[in-house]
Design a protein around this motif. Structure first.
Motif, mmCIF file in Angstrom:
data_model
loop_
_atom_site.group_PDB
_atom_site.id
_atom_site.type_symbol
_atom_site.label_atom_id
_atom_site.label_comp_id
_atom_site.label_asym_id
_atom_site.label_seq_id
_atom_site.Cartn_x
_atom_site.Cartn_y
_atom_site.Cartn_z
ATOM 1 N N PRO A 217 0.822 -1.213 0.000
ATOM 2 C CA PRO A 217 0.000 0.000 0.000
ATOM 3 C C PRO A 217 0.861 1.270 0.000
ATOM 4 N N ALA A 218 1.979 1.243 0.748
ATOM 5 C CA ALA A 218 2.811 2.449 0.833
ATOM 6 C C ALA A 218 3.409 2.795 -0.533
ATOM 7 N N SER A 219 3.936 1.767 -1.245
ATOM 8 C CA SER A 219 4.544 2.070 -2.555
ATOM 9 C C SER A 219 3.456 2.454 -3.557
ATOM 10 N N ALA A 220 2.261 1.836 -3.422
ATOM 11 C CA ALA A 220 1.158 2.202 -4.321
ATOM 12 C C ALA A 220 0.763 3.657 -4.095
ATOM 13 N N PHE A 221 0.710 4.064 -2.835
ATOM 14 C CA PHE A 221 0.294 5.446 -2.546
ATOM 15 C C PHE A 221 1.331 6.446 -3.070
ATOM 16 N N GLU A 222 2.603 6.066 -2.940
ATOM 17 C CA GLU A 222 3.657 6.942 -3.496
ATOM 18 C C GLU A 222 3.460 7.125 -4.996
ATOM 19 N N GLU A 223 3.089 6.013 -5.667
ATOM 20 C CA GLU A 223 2.907 6.100 -7.119
ATOM 21 C C GLU A 223 1.655 6.909 -7.468
ATOM 22 N N ILE A 224 0.610 6.756 -6.660
ATOM 23 C CA ILE A 224 -0.608 7.549 -6.896
ATOM 24 C C ILE A 224 -0.252 9.038 -6.792
ATOM 25 N N ALA A 225 0.489 9.379 -5.734
ATOM 26 C CA ALA A 225 0.846 10.785 -5.516
ATOM 27 C C ALA A 225 1.704 11.326 -6.659
ATOM 28 N N ARG A 226 2.508 10.436 -7.267
ATOM 29 C CA ARG A 226 3.365 10.851 -8.383
ATOM 30 C C ARG A 226 2.572 11.016 -9.666
ATOM 31 N N SER A 227 1.573 10.146 -9.865
ATOM 32 C CA SER A 227 0.961 10.111 -11.205
ATOM 33 C C SER A 227 -0.471 10.651 -11.284
#
Ligand code: FES
Length: 541
Positions: free
Chosen positions: A506-516
């Motif tokens: 979830p943490a890496s997914a959220f980082e990617e959401i915030a990026r994209s």
């Protein structure tokens, strides 16, 4: 807030600056000073009746109620002088004179302010030797609350709650003098959508929660901050789970939900529907193991086998019919991170266009202007942003009936709640492979060829976006039941089997959401914190 709008005062020698209008009791809190109190509750009006919170104010001839006295410029307050301590002891002696000696069997033990304050400020030698007053004991006053009038200290928090918050006016103080008691009005019962909050506002054991009574001593409870998944409001909650859980005793792991204060979302309250919905976490119809057959009680298979078989079906349908042969029904019950996983795998990599998350509600749902919203999904807003949905669930099922869809991947929905069962079953029968990924067994799961059991909100981490666009964190309080797994784990494993790499946690997914995804930009789990963070468009940034 500018310096000009602040009031400066001194409490126990500490300088404190608070906004104008703040009462002394709240001003003391900002300096880490707790002033004992009973009738005061920050979510209710002030009556100043219990006198437990009296403090000394320089130049004031008598002790003053800190819950009702606004802080003033230059005020000098003392909360621990001999006179204030003597007052607290006297109030406790008065309140406890007629209080029954129920403590060993009282459900409030461990979170009772009579017990706690007696240990901190009482410890007097009892002078009361008469018979204690007898009043009505342990009787239900509504579906969720039991009343014990002998334990009541008449703080009237509960009466004010029904007048000011639920506005249902079921409770009142009846009789006078030593016969005074809080009761429901004749012919009435305490049956409103927020009645469970009364067990929270009662500072003693007079109003207790029928659902929680005698289930678990509160000192055996662990606590995890999370979000209620019952509707799109996203009320902030604490999940209380039994730290000494033993499956031999057929207990539930989660023992109760409590509201968690968030000024911007739910204040101090939650509704009863959300509060008592936790029983579904350990319900008997939880899906606990993957399987690869239709029917009531299909044989279990390993995760490797289930995922390999699912990936094989996806590959075969893609080769034969292209992306148009596959449809996905995502769910607004899923977290932002999981929906983003669906987007990455099915939308971006497999180029599937038939992705939908909106399924019409089966029946008209209750809503009000307090907390409860009509949309019973916690993350419709997140799904709207993250999933480019197609033409609607009905059209999608229609396409299945017409033989245009060869693989249908359903996340969490029970379609029979929204459409006639015959329509659903005849549509799904036309599909070569139906995959159901969800948490509970239901008539739609029974029509699926593959079952992939998923963890519920209390068993995983992630974020929901509420109706106002506030992104809020959920956290795992207990491990997934049986062999179920968080949705994101399953999606990531399927992606890997298909040769696609997506975020796994979830943490890496959220980082990617915030990026994209633009409206999430700049967000991290740290900035979301415990009180949530508004999406960019909602905050106006
Ligand atoms: Fe102040 Fe009751 S808390 S009088």
């Amino acid at each position: 807030m500018s310096e000009k709008e602040l009031i400066h005062l001194t409490i126990n020698g500490q300088s404190v600056a608070v906004p104008k209008g703040t009462v002394i009791l709240e001003a003391a809190k900002t300096a880490g000073i707790h002033i004992p109190h009973y009738c005061y509750h920050p979510g209710l009006s002030c009556v100043g009746s219990c006198r437990m919170c009296l403090v000394e104010i320089e130049k004031s001839p008598k002790l003053q109620p800190s819950c009702a006295t606004p802080a003033a410029e230059g005020m000098v307050v003392s909360t621990e002088t001999p006179e204030t301590l003597k007052n607290r002891r006297s109030v406790l002696e008065f309140l406890l004179a007629n209080h029954p000696l129920d403590c060993p069997v009282c459900d409030q033990a461990g979170e009772c302010e009579l017990q706690n304050y007696y240990m901190d400020h009482g410890r007097y030698d009892a002078r009361f030797s008469e018979n204690k007053a007898k009043k009505k004991k342990a009787y239900p006053i509504g579906p969720h609350i039991i009343s014990d009038q002998e334990r009541c200290i008449l703080c009237t928090r509960c009466v004010r709650f029904t007048q000011e918050i639920s506005k249902t006016f079921e409770l009142g103080v009846i009789d006078r003098g030593h016969r005074s008691a809080i009761d429901i009005f004749p012919g009435n019962e305490l049956n409103n959508h927020y009645s469970g909050n009364l067990a929270d506002v009662c500072p003693v054991g007079a109003l207790t929660d029928r659902d929680f009574r005698f289930k678990c001593r509160v000192w055996f409870l662990g606590k995890t901050n999370s979000i209620c998944p019952g509707c799109s409001r996203g009320c902030n909650i604490e999940i209380h789970f039994n730290e000494r859980f033993n499956p031999r005793y057929h207990q539930e792991r989660v023992q109760r939900l409590k509201p968690r204060y968030n000024k911007e979302v739910n204040g101090h309250w939650i509704c009863d529907e959300g509060r008592y919905a936790y029983h579904s976490i350990d319900a008997e119809n939880r899906l606990c193991a993957p399987s690869l057959e239709r029917g009531e009680d299909p044989p279990e298979v390993s995760w490797e086998e289930a995922v390999r078989s699912t990936a094989k079906s996806v590959r075969e349908i893609m080769d034969k019919h292209g992306p148009a042969g596959i449809a996905v029904l995502a769910s607004p019950q899923m977290t932002n991170e999981e929906l983003f996983g669906i987007r990455r795998l099915f939308q971006d990599h497999l180029k599937i266009e038939d992705i939908e998350f909106r399924v019409p509600p089966g029946e008209e749902s209750y809503s009000d202007d307090i907390l409860i919203t009509a949309d019973k999904n916690p993350n419709s807003k997140g799904a709207e942003i993250l999933i480019a949905s197609s033409a609607g669930a009905r059209n999608l099922l229609q396409a299945c009936s017409e033989g245009r869809i060869h693989l249908l991947y359903i996340f969490h929905h029970d379609l029979t709640l929204s459409f006639y069962s015959d329509f659903v079953s005849s549509a799904l029968e036309k599909v070569d492979r139906v995959i159901f990924q969800g948490s509970w067994n239901n008539p739609t799961a029974a029509l699926a060829d593959t079952i992939l059991p998923a963890a519920v909100y209390a068993e995983k981490d992630g974020t929901y976006t509420n109706i106002e666009g506030r992104v809020q964190r959920i956290r795992a309080a207990v491990p997934p039941v049986g062999r179920s797994r968080p949705d994101l784990d399953i999606i990531a494993q399927l992606a890997e089997e298909l040769g696609v790499t997506i975020h796994k946690t979830p943490a890496s997914a959220f980082e990617e959401i915030a990026r994209s995804v633009d409206v999430f930009s700049g967000m991290t789990y740290a900035t979301v914190g415990d009180s949530g963070q508004l999406l960019k468009q909602e905050s106006g940034n």
